[in-house]
Write an enzyme that holds these catalytic residues in place. Structure first.
Site, PDB file in Angstrom:
ATOM      1  N   TYR A 103      -1.539   1.425   2.044  1.00 40.58           N
ATOM      2  CA  TYR A 103      -1.223   0.337   2.990  1.00 40.58           C
ATOM      3  C   TYR A 103      -1.168   0.996   4.360  1.00 40.58           C
ATOM      4  CZ  TYR A 103       1.531  -3.906   4.295  1.00 40.58           C
ATOM      5  OH  TYR A 103       1.989  -5.089   4.823  1.00 40.58           O
TER       6      TYR A 103
ATOM      7  N   GLU B  58      -4.997 -12.430   7.023  1.00 39.65           N
ATOM      8  CA  GLU B  58      -4.863 -12.194   8.464  1.00 39.65           C
ATOM      9  C   GLU B  58      -5.816 -13.072   9.264  1.00 39.65           C
ATOM     10  OE1 GLU B  58      -4.420  -7.844   9.688  1.00 39.65           O
ATOM     11  OE2 GLU B  58      -5.263  -7.728   7.669  1.00 39.65           O
TER      12      GLU B  58
ATOM     13  N   ASP C  19      -3.681   2.497  -4.503  1.00 45.26           N
ATOM     14  CA  ASP C  19      -4.028   1.745  -3.299  1.00 45.26           C
ATOM     15  C   ASP C  19      -2.926   1.933  -2.256  1.00 45.26           C
ATOM     16  OD1 ASP C  19      -5.628   0.013  -1.742  1.00 45.26           O
ATOM     17  OD2 ASP C  19      -4.307  -1.665  -2.216  1.00 45.26           O
TER      18      ASP C  19
ATOM     19  N   TYR D 223       5.940  -9.882  -6.616  1.00 48.06           N
ATOM     20  CA  TYR D 223       5.991  -8.525  -6.091  1.00 48.06           C
ATOM     21  C   TYR D 223       7.394  -8.008  -5.781  1.00 48.06           C
ATOM     22  CZ  TYR D 223       6.801  -9.492  -1.088  1.00 48.06           C
ATOM     23  OH  TYR D 223       7.345  -9.837   0.113  1.00 48.06           O
TER      24      TYR D 223
ATOM     25  N   GLU E  97      -9.923  -7.628   0.428  1.00 45.78           N
ATOM     26  CA  GLU E  97      -9.324  -6.556   1.215  1.00 45.78           C
ATOM     27  C   GLU E  97     -10.415  -5.516   1.456  1.00 45.78           C
ATOM     28  OE1 GLU E  97      -5.738  -5.055  -0.528  1.00 45.78           O
ATOM     29  OE2 GLU E  97      -4.569  -6.792   0.117  1.00 45.78           O
TER      30      GLU E  97
END
Length: 407
Positions: A123, A356, A121, A239, A194
């Site tokens: 970004y 967001e 994945d 993370y 997402e």
């Protein structure tokens, strides 16, 4: 009155012969027999049965209950099979052969279309990365120093990639808010979506040999809609310093359809202007064709549209992601899946995740079923998309749907 034929599509149907996305289906009379099909209007065409009836030299790569043999066959075979399908669906003389091989979509079950080898994945949206940076680092730089020099990514879990319609169980894990003295354990309270595109690798590569930008189309078969579900509270605690783990690995949903790159030829577009010089292996300024795709997504929660992210706004292209993913010598395998990362545009209504859209819960989204900061049990998320096709017709990318269930 003449009987309607499933081959007669309404004008502008987004799943006409210009598209032909691939999937895997079963029917109620043969629930254990998975077959490769392509979507045509509101029907699925049994492509192996058609290849057998036509005496095609490519029948063998279409005979499995997965797309993997076709994916591994390479671009020359992909193009040849596609040409045969277009010919069969558009030649009036072949209707008597093709019509019985079309099964109504309403009568089939759709399955994960390919066996996923590895999952990565990325970004790649500057708008998404900048928004997230502002949320988590309000007094610092929105982008990290490396962001415009390389496509940032992480390795995910291939075994938890699931087909559209698969329920998503709310994940549990450790959570710790900044003011908490110690972590607690329990179900995620900040479960997010997402909206992404996934790119499906067909032809493998050799270990130790990077894949250059201009070899993208030799290795990537097509695209699929993807929702990389995210438990923001679990992720926030785990993370640092190694990145996403349990907050991301519980489920990644993909569409039942893989749209071949050839169907997106009219959707090619230039990526956003780059304002930082790129190293040679990522420099696409002299590429033969633009590396971006004009694909318009739509995100709905419980049937209510909350966002329309534009893939054309993505800073890093899929070809750059593939080049970076292999520049260290990592090899590709048939069935590898790499995702774009959250797709967000410059406007608030174009943000591709609830983090967001709600600015980390500060500004709830208004739904007919009530306000949302993050997903509640019972919420169903559906992502759809289309791209420009020939002569003004749209190319449909299907949908990816998932419903949240409690633990």
């Amino acid at each position: 009155m003449p009987q309607h034929s499933p081959l007669d599509l309404a004008e502008g149907d987004p799943f006409g012969p210009h598209n032909l996305p691939y999937g895997v289906f079963t029917t109620s009379d043969e629930p254990q027999r998975r077959r490769v099909g392509v979507r045509y209007g509101a029907y699925v065409l049994d492509v192996h049965a058609l290849a057998e009836a036509a005496g095609s030299a490519h029948a063998a790569v279409l005979s499995a209950g997965t797309l993997n043999p076709l994916l591994a066959a390479g671009r020359a075979i992909w193009s040849a099979v596609r040409a045969e399908l277009v010919d069969a669906l558009t030649d009036p003389a072949r209707r008597v052969t093709v019509e019985p091989l079309l099964v109504p979509l309403a009568d089939v079950a759709l399955h994960l279309p390919f066996d996923v080898a590895d999952y990565v994945d990325f970004y790649a949206s500057e708008h998404h990365a900048s928004n997230v940076g502002q949320i988590f680092r309000p007094n610092g730089d929105a982008l990290t120093p490396n962001w415009k020099h390389l496509p940032i990514g992480y390795h995910g879990r291939a075994g938890t990639v699931v087909v559209s319609g698969t329920p998503v169980v709310r994940p549990a894990g450790q959570r710790k808010a900044p003011a908490d003295a110690a972590p607690t354990f329990g179900p995620s309270q900040r479960l997010d979506i997402e909206a992404e595109l996934g790119f499906v690798v067909g032809t493998p590569s050799t270990l130790g040999e990077p894949v250059p930008l201009d070899a993208f189309a030799d290795h990537v078969f097509g695209v699929t809609l993807l929702n990389d579900w995210s438990a923001r509270d679990i992720q926030a605690w785990e993370y640092v310093p190694l990145g996403p783990f349990l907050g991301k690995s519980f489920a990644t949903s993909v569409s039942a359809w893989v749209t071949p790159l050839d169907a997106l030829a009219h959707a090619r577009t230039a990526p956003p202007r780059r304002d930082v010089p790129l190293l040679p292996y990522l420099d696409d300024s002299a590429a033969a064709e633009p590396g971006g795709f004009d694909i318009r997504l739509e995100v709905a929660i419980n049937g209510h549209v909350v966002s329309r992210p534009p893939f054309s706004a993505m800073y890093w292209t899929a070809a750059q992601q593939l080049a970076h993913m292999t520049v260290n010598g990592a090899s590709l395998r048939t069935g590898d899946l790499f995702a774009s990362g959250t797709i967000s545009g410059p406007r608030p209504e174009e943000r591709g995740c609830l983090l967001e859209l709600t600015w980390s819960g500060r500004d709830p989204v208004e739904l007919p079923t009530g306000k949302r900061t993050f997903l509640e049990d019972g919420d169903e998320v559906t992502i759809t998309a289309w791209a420009p096709g020939p002569d003004g017709v749209r190319v449909g990318l299907g949908e990816v749907t998932g419903k949240i269930t409690g633990r």
